[in-house]
Motif scaffolding. Structure first.
Motif, PDB file in Angstrom:
ATOM      1  N   MET A   1       0.790  -1.233   0.000  1.00  0.00           N
ATOM      2  CA  MET A   1       0.000   0.000   0.000  1.00  0.00           C
ATOM      3  C   MET A   1       0.825   1.288   0.000  1.00  0.00           C
ATOM      4  O   MET A   1       0.248   2.372   0.057  1.00  0.00           O
ATOM      5  CB  MET A   1      -1.001  -0.007   1.144  1.00  0.00           C
ATOM      6  CG  MET A   1      -2.175  -0.934   0.880  1.00  0.00           C
ATOM      7  SD  MET A   1      -3.460  -0.758   2.113  1.00  0.00           S
ATOM      8  CE  MET A   1      -4.564  -2.083   1.669  1.00  0.00           C
TER       9      MET A   1
ATOM     10  N   ASP B   1      -0.538   3.660  -2.449  1.00  0.00           N
ATOM     11  CA  ASP B   1      -1.585   4.656  -2.184  1.00  0.00           C
ATOM     12  C   ASP B   1      -1.034   6.030  -1.818  1.00  0.00           C
ATOM     13  O   ASP B   1      -1.788   7.008  -1.805  1.00  0.00           O
ATOM     14  CB  ASP B   1      -2.525   4.154  -1.083  1.00  0.00           C
ATOM     15  CG  ASP B   1      -3.332   2.941  -1.529  1.00  0.00           C
ATOM     16  OD1 ASP B   1      -3.476   2.746  -2.754  1.00  0.00           O
ATOM     17  OD2 ASP B   1      -3.812   2.190  -0.662  1.00  0.00           O
TER      18      ASP B   1
ATOM     19  N   ILE C   1     -13.988   1.221   1.887  1.00  0.00           N
ATOM     20  CA  ILE C   1     -13.551   0.703   0.588  1.00  0.00           C
ATOM     21  C   ILE C   1     -14.566   1.044  -0.500  1.00  0.00           C
ATOM     22  O   ILE C   1     -14.208   1.324  -1.646  1.00  0.00           O
ATOM     23  CB  ILE C   1     -13.290  -0.831   0.670  1.00  0.00           C
ATOM     24  CG1 ILE C   1     -12.598  -1.362  -0.616  1.00  0.00           C
ATOM     25  CG2 ILE C   1     -14.561  -1.611   0.940  1.00  0.00           C
ATOM     26  CD1 ILE C   1     -11.134  -1.091  -0.711  1.00  0.00           C
TER      27      ILE C   1
ATOM     28  N   ALA D   1      -6.119   5.918   3.474  1.00  0.00           N
ATOM     29  CA  ALA D   1      -6.327   4.886   4.493  1.00  0.00           C
ATOM     30  C   ALA D   1      -7.443   5.308   5.445  1.00  0.00           C
ATOM     31  O   ALA D   1      -7.547   6.475   5.828  1.00  0.00           O
ATOM     32  CB  ALA D   1      -5.037   4.666   5.275  1.00  0.00           C
TER      33      ALA D   1
ATOM     34  N   GLY E   1      -7.889  -3.263   2.717  1.00  0.00           N
ATOM     35  CA  GLY E   1      -8.189  -2.159   3.632  1.00  0.00           C
ATOM     36  C   GLY E   1      -9.685  -1.968   3.745  1.00  0.00           C
ATOM     37  O   GLY E   1     -10.313  -1.432   2.843  1.00  0.00           O
TER      38      GLY E   1
ATOM     39  N   THR F   1      -3.818  -2.310  -2.937  1.00  0.00           N
ATOM     40  CA  THR F   1      -4.222  -0.906  -2.840  1.00  0.00           C
ATOM     41  C   THR F   1      -5.613  -0.773  -2.232  1.00  0.00           C
ATOM     42  O   THR F   1      -6.492  -1.623  -2.451  1.00  0.00           O
ATOM     43  CB  THR F   1      -4.180  -0.209  -4.222  1.00  0.00           C
ATOM     44  OG1 THR F   1      -4.741   1.106  -4.102  1.00  0.00           O
ATOM     45  CG2 THR F   1      -4.955  -0.983  -5.278  1.00  0.00           C
ATOM     46  N   HIS F   2      -5.787   0.309  -1.498  1.00  0.00           N
ATOM     47  CA  HIS F   2      -7.088   0.657  -0.931  1.00  0.00           C
ATOM     48  C   HIS F   2      -7.854   1.557  -1.904  1.00  0.00           C
ATOM     49  O   HIS F   2      -9.046   1.793  -1.746  1.00  0.00           O
ATOM     50  CB  HIS F   2      -6.874   1.359   0.415  1.00  0.00           C
ATOM     51  CG  HIS F   2      -8.127   1.686   1.157  1.00  0.00           C
ATOM     52  ND1 HIS F   2      -9.054   0.724   1.516  1.00  0.00           N
ATOM     53  CD2 HIS F   2      -8.627   2.873   1.621  1.00  0.00           C
ATOM     54  CE1 HIS F   2     -10.057   1.308   2.161  1.00  0.00           C
ATOM     55  NE2 HIS F   2      -9.840   2.603   2.237  1.00  0.00           N
TER      56      HIS F   2
END
Length: 213
Positions: free
Chosen positions: A124, A127, A160, A156, A184, A151-152
């Motif tokens: 991540m 991101d 989602i 964060a 995530g 990846t989210h």
């Protein structure tokens, strides 16, 4: 649907596999976002998961915090990767950035060269790459045989579902070149919905299977 269980050490792995986890991302210190587990933990997890034919992806991350690493930290990562590979990990999870937020190409080339023969997930850290440069990052990672990007799809902590539009853009752009692995905020409760909405075959999370009794 492949359910990748993000595990902190060995503790919950036997139960998670029994409850349907198909792949393990092995970490220590999830409170800091996951760091490299000890060699003892890696060895035991590989032994147990191997008996069940469950692949293990070992995170190579020397500390929490950002993803900009100095030479000493990169040396640590390099050594840890070599050790995990020797022990028989199926893959590694890593990511290195420059202070400007771009891929640290030199560091990644060294690590990817060392990881030859293993699956590689870029974690991540993706991101935190500026959104306008993420497509170029996919190009670079795909060209260097990185297998998937975790990846989210956004900041964060955001639900989602709020990131479905962006995740779909990344999935469409990556095409067949590499796998966009959503993570995530995905749990056993919404995994099916996420997979069906995005048309993905793999999902990731610490609660991707129901660990309650």
């Amino acid at each position: 649907m492949l359910k990748e269980f993000c595990a902190e050490n060995y503790t919950n792995i036997p139960y998670a596999i029994a409850k349907g986890a198909n792949r393990i991302e092995l970490c220590d210190n999830l409170a800091a976002g996951g760091t490299t587990p000890s060699t003892g933990v890696i060895e035991e997890v590989l032994s147990y998961a191997g008996e069940k034919s469950i692949p293990v992806m070992t995170i190579i991350r020397p500390r929490g915090g950002d993803f900009v690493y100095n030479d000493t930290e990169l040396k640590i990562m390099h050594t840890d990767l070599i050790e995990a590979k020797k022990m028989g990990t199926d893959g590694v999870v890593l990511g290195c950035l420059t202070p400007s937020g771009w891929l640290d190409e030199e560091a990644l080339e060294l690590l990817l060269d060392t990881a030859e023969g293993l699956q590689v997930t870029f974690h991540m850290a993706f991101d935190t790459i500026p959104a306008e440069r993420q497509f170029a990052a996919i190009d670079w990672l795909a060209a260097h045989q990185v297998e998937r990007i975790l990846t989210h799809g956004g900041t964060a902590g955001t639900p989602i579902e709020d990131n479905f539009v962006r995740l779909q853009e990344l999935i469409d752009y990556a095409g067949e070149r590499l796998t966009i692995l959503p993570g995530g905020g995905i749990s056993f409760e919404n995994a099916q919905h996420v997979a069906e909405t995005l048309g993905v075959k793999e999902v990731h999370g610490t609660r991707i299977v129901d660990l309650s009794e």
